[in-house]
Design a protein around this motif. Structure first.
Motif, mmCIF file in Angstrom:
data_model
loop_
_atom_site.group_PDB
_atom_site.id
_atom_site.type_symbol
_atom_site.label_atom_id
_atom_site.label_comp_id
_atom_site.label_asym_id
_atom_site.label_seq_id
_atom_site.Cartn_x
_atom_site.Cartn_y
_atom_site.Cartn_z
ATOM 1 N N ALA A 354 0.831 -1.208 0.000
ATOM 2 C CA ALA A 354 0.000 0.000 0.000
ATOM 3 C C ALA A 354 0.864 1.257 0.000
ATOM 4 N N ALA A 355 1.962 1.239 0.751
ATOM 5 C CA ALA A 355 2.872 2.381 0.769
ATOM 6 C C ALA A 355 3.495 2.593 -0.605
ATOM 7 N N ALA A 356 3.870 1.490 -1.265
ATOM 8 C CA ALA A 356 4.436 1.599 -2.615
ATOM 9 C C ALA A 356 3.410 2.174 -3.586
ATOM 10 N N GLY A 357 2.163 1.711 -3.481
ATOM 11 C CA GLY A 357 1.117 2.232 -4.358
ATOM 12 C C GLY A 357 0.861 3.711 -4.145
ATOM 13 N N SER A 358 0.888 4.161 -2.887
ATOM 14 C CA SER A 358 0.622 5.574 -2.604
ATOM 15 C C SER A 358 1.721 6.479 -3.163
ATOM 16 N N LEU A 359 2.975 6.030 -3.101
ATOM 17 C CA LEU A 359 4.067 6.854 -3.618
ATOM 18 C C LEU A 359 4.247 6.719 -5.126
ATOM 19 N N SER A 360 3.523 5.787 -5.731
ATOM 20 C CA SER A 360 3.575 5.681 -7.195
ATOM 21 C C SER A 360 2.615 6.660 -7.867
ATOM 22 N N LEU A 361 1.714 7.266 -7.081
ATOM 23 C CA LEU A 361 0.736 8.190 -7.666
ATOM 24 C C LEU A 361 1.380 9.350 -8.429
ATOM 25 N N PRO A 362 2.409 10.027 -7.887
ATOM 26 C CA PRO A 362 3.016 11.130 -8.654
ATOM 27 C C PRO A 362 3.550 10.695 -10.011
ATOM 28 N N ILE A 363 3.920 9.415 -10.141
ATOM 29 C CA ILE A 363 4.403 8.902 -11.427
ATOM 30 C C ILE A 363 3.226 8.572 -12.339
ATOM 31 N N LEU A 364 2.234 7.872 -11.805
ATOM 32 C CA LEU A 364 1.100 7.431 -12.610
ATOM 33 C C LEU A 364 0.261 8.602 -13.109
#
Length: 482
Positions: A354-364
């Motif tokens: 979940a932490a990885a998914g949340s920090l991937s938002l600026p990229i996505l």
């Protein structure tokens, strides 16, 4: 009046509208206040439910008054120690700027702090196993007060000395107090399950409530009282001194099994054997380093991610909202740790994902066709709002991470070299932060977030391996920690 100019953005030219900042506060204040209020209400409800369950659990497990006094004493001390740390955070950079130093000079000071923590902090921290964790706690108080005192001088050499002391103190803060608590808890033969509640409360209060109150107090001293940017450091020294008095008068000493006559090399040798001869300890250290590397990188990244074109954002309100999200995570952890059928070895896999998914938002979000018009001085964009919600999820995961990792360290890290091992865990973290700070201008924002995501996915993989390893062997609490 609205002015339009062209600026480079991600290798292209974007049209930027410069609009007076008065536009932002009227339009966006409700968004930030509403987000903060919603999370605050959720946090209060969770905490009330937690206290009700805790009361029932305490009655069921027959928690003794002696243990409650022990826990409350630790929580008071830990909160005072964290207050001494949180009060300084918002004004370190501002103080150096006030003294007229350039960004490059300030960066060197920060690198010195992390370097000191990596080298000297590790050495000093390891001595806690030989000479006592209470003494290490008092050393933390002394070194951090010394660091605060140096802030009264504008001389670069004196400020560098302050960073040296601060680096040592930081290592002790995140190792000595937890080591003392775990050792003292088991030496007094308290129920191991009671330790979960102490961890959860320590993070909720020390990393949540105290951080918000400290930020408000620091702002009040500097802005409202006009005492200047040194005032928060004087307040921090006061809190630290009070905590030091409580430690000196109420704490008993405990040590690892390492002899006082053992050499420093022998202490690190024992810690090395503990790490590399036990995969559980090795996985724990790797996961901690990976997660904290992503977390400390996030500290530098969230501001440019939310305002890439100098959008006007209320940093203080956003920081407070993030801390409330962290408190929500720590409140949730009490219930997770209280469920005997749900071990942290299992659920932490999903926390890392979940932490990885949340920090991937600026990229996505860069892949979606948002408006190409970016406005300096305008409110946060829709893209920025989505990113902020992702960051709040990450902070909630941080709130779950700390008490859960404390629980696993208490379970698997050998008591005799606990402080030394925990300081060794921080060496890769400090080395990574030093490298990033030295080369921060070379890395684009998207690359930094991608690196954090990779770290967190790797941590999830290692957590999965730890779960398989401990489940296969039926590992719970090693004999040396019972």
């Amino acid at each position: 009046p609205v002015r339009v100019r062209a600026v480079p953005r991600d290798g292209a030219i974007a049209c930027v509208r410069e609009i007076p900042k008065t536009h932002t506060k009227r339009d966006m204040e409700g968004f930030y206040v509403g987000t903060f209020a919603a999370l605050a209400v959720a946090c209060v409800l969770l905490e009330v439910r937690k206290q009700q369950r805790q009361g029932a659990s305490d009655a069921q497990h027959k928690v003794t008054p002696a243990f409650m006094a022990f826990r409350n004493n630790y929580l008071v001390v830990y909160s005072l120690m964290m207050a001494g740390d949180w009060l300084q955070g918002p004004y370190v950079y501002a103080l150096y700027k006030h003294y007229g130093y350039s960004t490059g000079d300030i960066g060197k000071l920060f690198i010195a702090g992390f370097g000191s923590s990596m080298i000297f902090g590790t050495i000093v921290g390891s001595l806690a196993d030989r000479y006592g964790r209470k003494l290490a706690g008092l050393t933390y108080v002394a070194t951090y007060i010394a660091s605060c005192i140096t802030k009264h001088w504008s001389d670069y050499g004196v400020l560098m000395l302050g960073r040296f002391f601060g680096g040592i103190a930081t290592s002790l803060l995140f190792t000595a107090f937890e080591s003392w608590l775990v050792s003292e808890h088991f030496s007094r033969n308290y129920d191991p399950e009671w330790l979960n509640g102490t961890f959860s409360k320590a993070i909720f209060i020390g990393n949540g409530v105290v951080s918000i109150v400290a930020g408000l107090l620091a702002n009040y001293l500097v802005t409202d009282m006009d005492f200047g940017p040194v005032a928060p450091f004087d307040a921090a020294a006061t809190f630290l001194a009070v905590g030091g008095i409580i430690i000196a008068t109420t704490w008993t000493e405990n040590k690892g099994a390492v002899s006082e006559n053992a050499s420093l090399q022998a202490s690190f040798g024992a810690a090395k054997n503990a790490i590399f001869n036990d995969k559980k300890v090795l996985y724990l250290g790797a996961m901690q380093s990976l997660f904290e590397a992503a977390m400390y990188s996030f500290v530098f990244l969230w501001t440019p991610a939310l305002s890439p074109n100098d959008e006007d954002i209320p940093h203080g309100m956003i920081f407070a909202t993030m801390m409330v999200a962290c408190m929500i995570g720590s409140s949730m952890t009490a219930r997770l740790l209280g469920n005997k059928d749900l071990r942290p070895e299992k659920y932490m896999q999903y926390v890392f994902v979940a932490a990885a998914g949340s920090l991937s938002l600026p990229i996505l979000l860069k892949m979606f066709p948002f408006s190409p018009n970016y406005a300096k001085g305008m409110p946060i964009t829709f893209e920025g709002k989505l990113t902020l919600f992702g960051f709040l999820v990450f902070e909630a995961m941080v709130g779950i991470f700390w008490p859960s990792m404390m629980k696993m360290r208490a379970t698997y890290v050998p008591e005799e070299v606990r402080s030394t091992v925990m300081n060794c865990f921080r060496i890769p973290l400090n080395l990574f932060v030093c490298i990033i700070l030295y080369n921060v201008a070379l890395f684009p924002l998207s690359f930094m977030f991608a690196m954090c995501v990779l770290f967190l996915i790797t941590a999830a993989y290692l957590q999965r391996k730890l779960e398989i390893l401990t489940s296969a062997r039926g590992a719970t609490v090693p004999q040396h920690n019972i």
